[in-house]
Scaffold this active site. Structure first.
Site, PDB file in Angstrom:
ATOM      1  N   ARG A   1     -31.243 -43.275 -21.311  1.00  0.00           N
ATOM      2  CA  ARG A   1     -32.445 -43.116 -20.475  1.00  0.00           C
ATOM      3  C   ARG A   1     -33.069 -41.734 -20.650  1.00  0.00           C
ATOM      4  O   ARG A   1     -34.257 -41.538 -20.405  1.00  0.00           O
ATOM      5  CB  ARG A   1     -32.094 -43.298 -18.993  1.00  0.00           C
ATOM      6  CG  ARG A   1     -31.656 -44.705 -18.605  1.00  0.00           C
ATOM      7  CD  ARG A   1     -31.679 -44.833 -17.095  1.00  0.00           C
ATOM      8  NE  ARG A   1     -30.896 -45.943 -16.591  1.00  0.00           N
ATOM      9  CZ  ARG A   1     -31.351 -47.196 -16.464  1.00  0.00           C
ATOM     10  NH1 ARG A   1     -32.583 -47.475 -16.815  1.00  0.00           N
ATOM     11  NH2 ARG A   1     -30.569 -48.142 -15.986  1.00  0.00           N
TER      12      ARG A   1
ATOM     13  N   GLU B   1     -43.802 -49.102 -13.874  1.00  0.00           N
ATOM     14  CA  GLU B   1     -42.661 -49.765 -14.505  1.00  0.00           C
ATOM     15  C   GLU B   1     -42.501 -49.290 -15.948  1.00  0.00           C
ATOM     16  O   GLU B   1     -43.471 -48.889 -16.591  1.00  0.00           O
ATOM     17  CB  GLU B   1     -42.890 -51.288 -14.419  1.00  0.00           C
ATOM     18  CG  GLU B   1     -41.892 -52.172 -15.113  1.00  0.00           C
ATOM     19  CD  GLU B   1     -40.488 -52.116 -14.559  1.00  0.00           C
ATOM     20  OE1 GLU B   1     -39.970 -50.998 -14.419  1.00  0.00           O
ATOM     21  OE2 GLU B   1     -39.892 -53.184 -14.309  1.00  0.00           O
ATOM     22  N   ASP B   2     -41.276 -49.342 -16.442  1.00  0.00           N
ATOM     23  CA  ASP B   2     -41.028 -48.922 -17.826  1.00  0.00           C
ATOM     24  C   ASP B   2     -41.542 -49.954 -18.835  1.00  0.00           C
ATOM     25  O   ASP B   2     -42.206 -49.625 -19.802  1.00  0.00           O
ATOM     26  CB  ASP B   2     -39.529 -48.645 -18.059  1.00  0.00           C
ATOM     27  CG  ASP B   2     -38.612 -49.762 -17.554  1.00  0.00           C
ATOM     28  OD1 ASP B   2     -39.114 -50.803 -17.087  1.00  0.00           O
ATOM     29  OD2 ASP B   2     -37.382 -49.583 -17.615  1.00  0.00           O
TER      30      ASP B   2
ATOM     31  N   LYS C   1     -34.110 -47.946 -12.335  1.00  0.00           N
ATOM     32  CA  LYS C   1     -34.138 -46.547 -12.694  1.00  0.00           C
ATOM     33  C   LYS C   1     -35.052 -46.299 -13.906  1.00  0.00           C
ATOM     34  O   LYS C   1     -35.346 -45.168 -14.241  1.00  0.00           O
ATOM     35  CB  LYS C   1     -32.709 -46.101 -13.046  1.00  0.00           C
ATOM     36  CG  LYS C   1     -31.751 -46.158 -11.858  1.00  0.00           C
ATOM     37  CD  LYS C   1     -30.307 -45.855 -12.273  1.00  0.00           C
ATOM     38  CE  LYS C   1     -29.651 -47.186 -12.547  1.00  0.00           C
ATOM     39  NZ  LYS C   1     -28.174 -47.149 -12.538  1.00  0.00           N
ATOM     40  N   GLY C   2     -35.490 -47.374 -14.517  1.00  0.00           N
ATOM     41  CA  GLY C   2     -36.213 -47.263 -15.777  1.00  0.00           C
ATOM     42  C   GLY C   2     -37.491 -46.447 -15.742  1.00  0.00           C
ATOM     43  O   GLY C   2     -37.904 -45.874 -16.740  1.00  0.00           O
TER      44      GLY C   2
ATOM     45  N   LYS D   1     -44.368 -56.132 -23.520  1.00  0.00           N
ATOM     46  CA  LYS D   1     -43.844 -57.012 -24.562  1.00  0.00           C
ATOM     47  C   LYS D   1     -44.387 -58.416 -24.297  1.00  0.00           C
ATOM     48  O   LYS D   1     -43.661 -59.308 -23.856  1.00  0.00           O
ATOM     49  CB  LYS D   1     -42.315 -57.033 -24.411  1.00  0.00           C
ATOM     50  CG  LYS D   1     -41.534 -56.822 -25.684  1.00  0.00           C
ATOM     51  CD  LYS D   1     -40.071 -57.107 -25.431  1.00  0.00           C
ATOM     52  CE  LYS D   1     -39.209 -55.891 -25.507  1.00  0.00           C
ATOM     53  NZ  LYS D   1     -37.784 -56.207 -25.261  1.00  0.00           N
TER      54      LYS D   1
ATOM     55  N   ASP E   1     -41.395 -57.472 -19.556  1.00  0.00           N
ATOM     56  CA  ASP E   1     -40.794 -58.366 -20.539  1.00  0.00           C
ATOM     57  C   ASP E   1     -41.162 -59.799 -20.149  1.00  0.00           C
ATOM     58  O   ASP E   1     -42.273 -60.254 -20.399  1.00  0.00           O
ATOM     59  CB  ASP E   1     -39.286 -58.094 -20.518  1.00  0.00           C
ATOM     60  CG  ASP E   1     -38.519 -58.739 -21.661  1.00  0.00           C
ATOM     61  OD1 ASP E   1     -39.010 -58.704 -22.790  1.00  0.00           O
ATOM     62  OD2 ASP E   1     -37.426 -59.261 -21.416  1.00  0.00           O
TER      63      ASP E   1
ATOM     64  N   PHE F   1     -35.299 -54.926 -28.832  1.00  0.00           N
ATOM     65  CA  PHE F   1     -34.721 -54.212 -27.702  1.00  0.00           C
ATOM     66  C   PHE F   1     -34.876 -52.709 -27.932  1.00  0.00           C
ATOM     67  O   PHE F   1     -34.401 -52.168 -28.929  1.00  0.00           O
ATOM     68  CB  PHE F   1     -33.249 -54.587 -27.515  1.00  0.00           C
ATOM     69  CG  PHE F   1     -32.702 -54.094 -26.208  1.00  0.00           C
ATOM     70  CD1 PHE F   1     -32.957 -54.787 -25.031  1.00  0.00           C
ATOM     71  CD2 PHE F   1     -31.960 -52.926 -26.151  1.00  0.00           C
ATOM     72  CE1 PHE F   1     -32.470 -54.322 -23.813  1.00  0.00           C
ATOM     73  CE2 PHE F   1     -31.469 -52.454 -24.935  1.00  0.00           C
ATOM     74  CZ  PHE F   1     -31.726 -53.162 -23.771  1.00  0.00           C
TER      75      PHE F   1
HETATM   76  P1  5GP Z   1     -38.584 -58.814 -16.839  1.00  0.00           P
HETATM   77  O1  5GP Z   1     -38.318 -59.263 -15.432  1.00  0.00           O
HETATM   78  O2  5GP Z   1     -40.038 -58.486 -17.115  1.00  0.00           O
HETATM   79  O3  5GP Z   1     -38.034 -59.775 -17.852  1.00  0.00           O
HETATM   80  O4  5GP Z   1     -37.683 -57.558 -17.064  1.00  0.00           O
HETATM   81  C1  5GP Z   1     -38.109 -56.304 -17.017  1.00  0.00           C
HETATM   82  C2  5GP Z   1     -36.921 -55.362 -17.088  1.00  0.00           C
HETATM   83  O5  5GP Z   1     -36.022 -55.720 -18.127  1.00  0.00           O
HETATM   84  C3  5GP Z   1     -37.415 -53.995 -17.421  1.00  0.00           C
HETATM   85  O6  5GP Z   1     -37.742 -53.279 -16.266  1.00  0.00           O
HETATM   86  C4  5GP Z   1     -36.248 -53.412 -18.161  1.00  0.00           C
HETATM   87  O7  5GP Z   1     -35.353 -52.839 -17.224  1.00  0.00           O
HETATM   88  C5  5GP Z   1     -35.594 -54.584 -18.828  1.00  0.00           C
HETATM   89  N1  5GP Z   1     -36.021 -54.683 -20.243  1.00  0.00           N
HETATM   90  C6  5GP Z   1     -36.867 -55.559 -20.793  1.00  0.00           C
HETATM   91  N2  5GP Z   1     -37.027 -55.335 -22.106  1.00  0.00           N
HETATM   92  C7  5GP Z   1     -36.261 -54.273 -22.403  1.00  0.00           C
HETATM   93  C8  5GP Z   1     -36.008 -53.529 -23.616  1.00  0.00           C
HETATM   94  O8  5GP Z   1     -36.518 -53.788 -24.706  1.00  0.00           O
HETATM   95  N3  5GP Z   1     -35.141 -52.478 -23.492  1.00  0.00           N
HETATM   96  C9  5GP Z   1     -34.550 -52.129 -22.322  1.00  0.00           C
HETATM   97  N4  5GP Z   1     -33.731 -51.085 -22.343  1.00  0.00           N
HETATM   98  N5  5GP Z   1     -34.776 -52.801 -21.170  1.00  0.00           N
HETATM   99  C10 5GP Z   1     -35.617 -53.854 -21.210  1.00  0.00           C
HETATM  100 MG    MG Z   2     -36.990 -51.777 -15.273  1.00  0.00          MG
END
Ligand code: 5GP
Ligand code: MG
Length: 182
Positions: free
Chosen positions: A166, A100-101, A44-45, A132, A104, A153
């Site tokens: 959100r 994508e939001d 939902k991000g 990030k 990470d 975070f």
């Molecule tokens: P990845 O698979 O790249 O590790 O994860 C990505 C997802 O983790 C993002 O779509 C998001 O939902 C969540 N995420 C990663 N970092 C953050 C953060 O700093 N804050 C929040 N709220 N969600 C994050």
């Molecule tokens: Mg996400």
């Protein structure tokens, strides 16, 4: 601006987000001017980001969504990504732009990119609002990236903590006591 009581500090203001979205939309408009493409938001991000971004791209394109859940230990996601809700249109021979939001570790996106390529997409590109890179676990570089964020975070503008925040029009950092009481 009304600051939410749980927010310690604003990292990216509403105005800054607007400028970033505008500039990403301009680049995408230029690159996809002669291409048919599907914009795929990761729920939902990406909801607020995609809603704003699409309204600044003056081209014809399809819009669809995927909900991917990725599992791991604690705050760390893993390579195991499950599709909870899939797209409704076919990506075969189509250009796909994933929205994508935040990127990470990169696990979620690399799994989704691989899946869409296996389904026969002509190309798969990534547009993320936040990046990030310090936390990256798999080599993944977004094609369009709004802003680099530190290893903290963040919440707001789609990003949640326990499904909350959100709806904030800005991106910020929560007060430490919020984590302690949740
Ligand atoms: P990845 O698979 O790249 O590790 O994860 C990505 C997802 O983790 C993002 O779509 C998001 O939902 C969540 N995420 C990663 N970092 C953050 C953060 O700093 N804050 C929040 N709220 N969600 C994050
Ligand atoms: Mg996400």
């Amino acid at each position: 601006m009304i600051l939410h009581k749980d927010i310690d500090k604003v990292l990216i203001s509403q105005e800054e987000i607007e400028n970033i979205v505008n500039s990403l939309a301009k680049q995408i408009e230029k690159d996809y001017n002669d291409k048919e493409f599907i914009m795929v938001g990761l729920l939902k991000g990406s909801i607020p980001f995609m809603a704003d971004l699409m309204r600044h791209i003056h081209l014809d394109f399809f819009v669809d969504c995927i909900t991917a859940a990725s599992y791991g230990s604690g705050t760390e996601t893993s390579g195991t990504v499950r599709i909870v809700h899939d797209m409704t249109v076919s990506v075969k021979d189509k250009h796909v732009l994933i929205v994508e939001d935040i990127v990470d570790s990169g696990h979620t996106l690399s799994a989704v990119v691989n899946m869409l390529m296996e389904r026969g997409a002509k190309s798969v590109k990534i547009c993320t609002l936040c990046d990030k890179p310090a936390r990256r676990k798999v080599p993944l570089v977004p094609d369009y990236s709004g802003i680099e964020v530190p290893d903290a975070f963040i919440v707001g503008y789609g990003l949640d903590f326990a499904q909350k925040y959100r709806n904030l029009p800005y991106i910020g950092i929560l007060k430490p006591e919020v984590y302690e009481t949740t």
